[in-house]
Design an enzyme around this catalytic site. Sequence first.
Site, short mmCIF file in Angstrom:
data_model
loop_
_atom_site.label_atom_id
_atom_site.label_comp_id
_atom_site.label_asym_id
_atom_site.label_seq_id
_atom_site.Cartn_x
_atom_site.Cartn_y
_atom_site.Cartn_z
N PRO A 139 4.42 -7.66 6.26
CA PRO A 139 3.53 -8.78 6.62
C PRO A 139 2.89 -9.46 5.42
O PRO A 139 2.67 -10.67 5.45
CB PRO A 139 2.49 -8.12 7.53
CG PRO A 139 3.22 -6.97 8.15
CD PRO A 139 4.12 -6.45 7.05
N TYR A 140 2.56 -8.70 4.37
CA TYR A 140 1.98 -9.33 3.19
C TYR A 140 2.91 -10.41 2.64
O TYR A 140 2.51 -11.55 2.41
CB TYR A 140 1.69 -8.28 2.11
CG TYR A 140 1.37 -8.89 0.76
CD1 TYR A 140 0.24 -9.69 0.60
CD2 TYR A 140 2.21 -8.70 -0.33
CE1 TYR A 140 -0.05 -10.28 -0.63
CE2 TYR A 140 1.92 -9.28 -1.56
CZ TYR A 140 0.80 -10.07 -1.70
OH TYR A 140 0.52 -10.65 -2.91
N GLY A 141 4.18 -10.05 2.43
CA GLY A 141 5.14 -11.01 1.91
C GLY A 141 5.35 -12.18 2.86
O GLY A 141 5.49 -13.33 2.43
#
Length: 328
Positions: A139-141
């Site tokens: 999710p960060y990316g």
Amino acid sequence: MTWLVTGGAGYIGAHVVAAMREAGEQVVVLDDLSTGDAGRVPGVPLVVGSVLDGPLVGRTLQEHRVSGIVHVAAKKQVEESIRRPLFYYRHNVEGLRVLLEEAVAAGVADLVFSSSAAVYGTPDVDLVREDTDCRPVNPYGTTKLAGERMVAEVAAATGLRHATLRYFNVAGTAAPALTDRGVSNLVPMVFQRIEQGLPPVLFGGDHPTPDGTCVRDFVHVADVASAHVAAARALADGRVTAVTANVGRGEGTSVREVVETIRSVTGTADDAWSRPVVGPARPGDPARVVASADTIRAALGWRSRYDLVEMVASAWAGWTSRDRRPTG
């Protein structure tokens, strides 16, 4: 002109602020201090608050006559993003949307967006170019890639000049007071283990790499900061209107090699207790991600200055310095 640096009291943000001030730029900081520290930005106007607070952002842009923004503020821990995806979408995507809305309303002309190599996911190439397919695996990316697309689409509609910087694995420090005090990144994580008399932990030993550990492109935080200065000046001067560029050295180093460098720098290389042990691989960690730095050299005239030993040595000097404030 005046630049607003969001997240400017954090580890990377404070280095950006220091580099911009050294280059003669006027700077104001917006930071909610959830992970930042006001002590990192002495002598700089500091507005305490979140980019999610639209009215606060708007007032800050107006009162300080901001004409350019360097957007560093973000949540950035891969493992946490997997556990709390909505938290990451709120801060990294909705926070950027609010910031852009206020920036457009205030007539801000230039934006430097701090992105990440995490947008590439698990690229099957030796060197990652900016046109390599972006397939984030956490999710960060995904939130960073969504942010890049939002910036580009707003720019197409409004004429906003923008530079997106995808930086790779940041390490080191330019001054003890700016040291990375968290322990989510590899280098301070290993420092903490060594300080406690415990062996460093390698997250996975059977990745498809030469020594089984992840391979990354480690770049000094002072180099990352200078890349932001180069991007800001290129936008303000009109030399660049839109660019996406990797910020890295173009050299891959395995996690095991980094740990051995840390053992050498800290004087523990001959101590049996400091030999690394292999733990389970972390979910969402790609095996190899190394930058091609051709675009940033061509577009901004930037290149890295520091090598891995200098990164580790500066970080260790900061970690052991009396000027380093405790975490928290």
